[in-house]
Structures are given as structure tokens and as C-alpha cells.
Design a protein around this motif. Structure first.
Motif, PDB file in Angstrom:
ATOM      1  N   TYR A  16     -77.388  78.674  12.908  1.00  0.00           N
ATOM      2  CA  TYR A  16     -76.249  79.278  13.243  1.00  0.00           C
ATOM      3  C   TYR A  16     -75.079  78.203  13.249  1.00  0.00           C
ATOM      4  N   ALA A  17     -73.815  78.787  12.980  1.00  0.00           N
ATOM      5  CA  ALA A  17     -72.712  77.966  13.157  1.00  0.00           C
ATOM      6  C   ALA A  17     -72.025  78.690  14.455  1.00  0.00           C
ATOM      7  N   THR A  18     -71.186  78.068  15.093  1.00  0.00           N
ATOM      8  CA  THR A  18     -70.457  78.690  16.044  1.00  0.00           C
ATOM      9  C   THR A  18     -69.099  79.189  15.866  1.00  0.00           C
ATOM     10  N   GLU A  38     -73.046  84.410  17.477  1.00  0.00           N
ATOM     11  CA  GLU A  38     -74.509  84.470  17.067  1.00  0.00           C
ATOM     12  C   GLU A  38     -75.262  85.019  18.035  1.00  0.00           C
ATOM     13  N   ALA A  49     -73.321  83.024   7.549  1.00  0.00           N
ATOM     14  CA  ALA A  49     -73.559  81.509   7.538  1.00  0.00           C
ATOM     15  C   ALA A  49     -74.079  81.185   6.026  1.00  0.00           C
ATOM     16  N   LEU A 179     -68.056  76.449   7.697  1.00  0.00           N
ATOM     17  CA  LEU A 179     -68.914  76.685   8.911  1.00  0.00           C
ATOM     18  C   LEU A 179     -68.531  75.648   9.824  1.00  0.00           C
ATOM     19  N   ARG A 180     -68.554  76.004  11.153  1.00  0.00           N
ATOM     20  CA  ARG A 180     -68.329  74.929  12.196  1.00  0.00           C
ATOM     21  C   ARG A 180     -69.311  74.918  13.130  1.00  0.00           C
ATOM     22  N   ASP A 181     -69.763  73.798  13.652  1.00  0.00           N
ATOM     23  CA  ASP A 181     -70.926  73.805  14.657  1.00  0.00           C
ATOM     24  C   ASP A 181     -70.271  73.186  15.889  1.00  0.00           C
ATOM     25  N   ASP A 182     -69.094  73.342  16.094  1.00  0.00           N
ATOM     26  CA  ASP A 182     -68.210  72.850  17.302  1.00  0.00           C
ATOM     27  C   ASP A 182     -67.355  73.781  17.830  1.00  0.00           C
TER      28      ASP A 182
END
Length: 188
Positions: A16-18, A38, A49, A179-182
């Protein structure tokens, strides 16, 4: 049930990405930043995603835009710039449709929902962004996220005509997605 959903998510795509960034081109120019939910809709967020990582959403148009309601996009089969726009909105992706993941989240301005046919378990790749509250959609469509930046870009998306909101002429489109994961809000 949670273990089954988690196992299915492992099969349906990347971690997942946030969040998500969408660069918009056309009458609306700019970037929309979305917080993805998510934990609320794991299957749907995983699908988004996957399609983002594959580049499937790049160059896909906003084919249905109803003033005061919502802007719909995400038809990766028939909705790409340069294709015959008469078919935009009829397609999905190469993946199977998803089971509904309804929640208690209300469809307020900026909420992202998954588009579907009459069958509640028919969402695939298309999604919509709300211009205004639409509580009549609550519990009927899967909520996947919320715009946290660039709502002025959403507001500038070229509107369609008529009851179905079909965009005439050259529609606005998603030029590129990331996508961003932060924390997407911190990026503003």
C-alpha cells in the motif's frame, strides 16, 4: 474475515501507499494530492496502487464531469487520450471486478469513490472525486480516499454537458500519477 482480505490484498498488487499525486492537464492544470484509505478499502486501494505502478492511469481522461456533483475518470481500457471518447466510461482494467468495501465515511466534498455499474461488486478501475457533498451515495459506493491538496485543480476540471455529464471536445486528463508512502499533507 480480515485475514482473508489481507491474503487477497497480497495477491492483488503492490504494498500500500498512503497517498497519491495526480498531475492534471487541460483546462485544469496542476497536481491533486490524495490521502488513500488503505484500512477502509484495502482491495480497492491495492487495485489503484497496482494500476498507478503499471502506468495504466497515465493519459486517462475525465470522461464524466457533472457540475456541482463529481468528476469521473479511470477507464484504463477506453478512456485514454487519443481514443474514441464515445466508449470512455464503459471499460475497466485487465483485472477482475472488486467486491464492495462500504464504510461509514460520508461522501463530502473532495472524497474519492470507486465508480461501478448497478452491481455493487462491479468496481474495477474507475473512480470519481466529489465537487460537493453527496450523502445519497453513502453506503452505496466504496470510499477510497480524500483530496488533501489541490482541490482548486479539481474545481477547474472541464465540465461535461447534459444529465450524464459527458465531456464534449477535448477533456482534461491525468497526465501522470505517483504513489506516496509518506504523509501527503507534509508535501504541500
Amino acid at each position: 474475515m480480515r485475514k482473508l482480505v489481507f491474503a487477497l490484498c497480497l495477491l492483488c498488487g503492490p504494498a500500500y501507499a498512503t497517498g497519491l499525486e495526480i498531475d492534471i492537464a487541460g483546462e485544469a492544470e496542476g497536481t491533486i494530492i490524495i490521502d488513500l484509505f488503505e484500512e477502509v478499502a484495502p482491495l480497492h486501494v491495492a487495485r489503484i496502487a497496482t494500476l498507478v505502478q503499471e502506468g495504466a492511469y497515465n493519459e486517462v481522461v475525465f470522461h464524466r464531469v457533472i457540475d456541482g456533483f463529481m468528476a469521473q475518470t479511470g477507464d484504463v481500457e477506453y478512456g485514454r487520450m487519443g481514443q474514441d471518447m464515445r466508449y470512455a466510461g464503459r471499460g475497466g482494467s485487465q483485472y477482475p471486478d472488486l467486491p464492495a468495501e462500504f464504510s461509514e465515511i460520508t461522501f463530502d466534498r473532495g472524497v474519492i469513490g470507486m465508480a461501478r455499474a448497478q452491481n455493487p461488486n462491479s468496481a474495477n478501475s474507475q473512480f470519481f472525486i466529489m465537487f460537493a457533498p453527496g450523502p445519497f451515495l453513502d453506503g452505496q459506493y466504496t470510499v477510497v480516499g480524500q483530496v488533501v491538496g489541490g482541490m482548486e485543480v479539481v474545481d477547474a476540471i472541464k465540465r461535461g454537458r447534459g444529465q450524464n455529464g459527458a465531456v464534449i471536445g477535448t477533456p482534461d486528463y491525468m497526465r501522470a500519477l505517483r504513489l506516496r508512502d509518506d504523509d501527503p499533507v507534509a508535501a504541500q
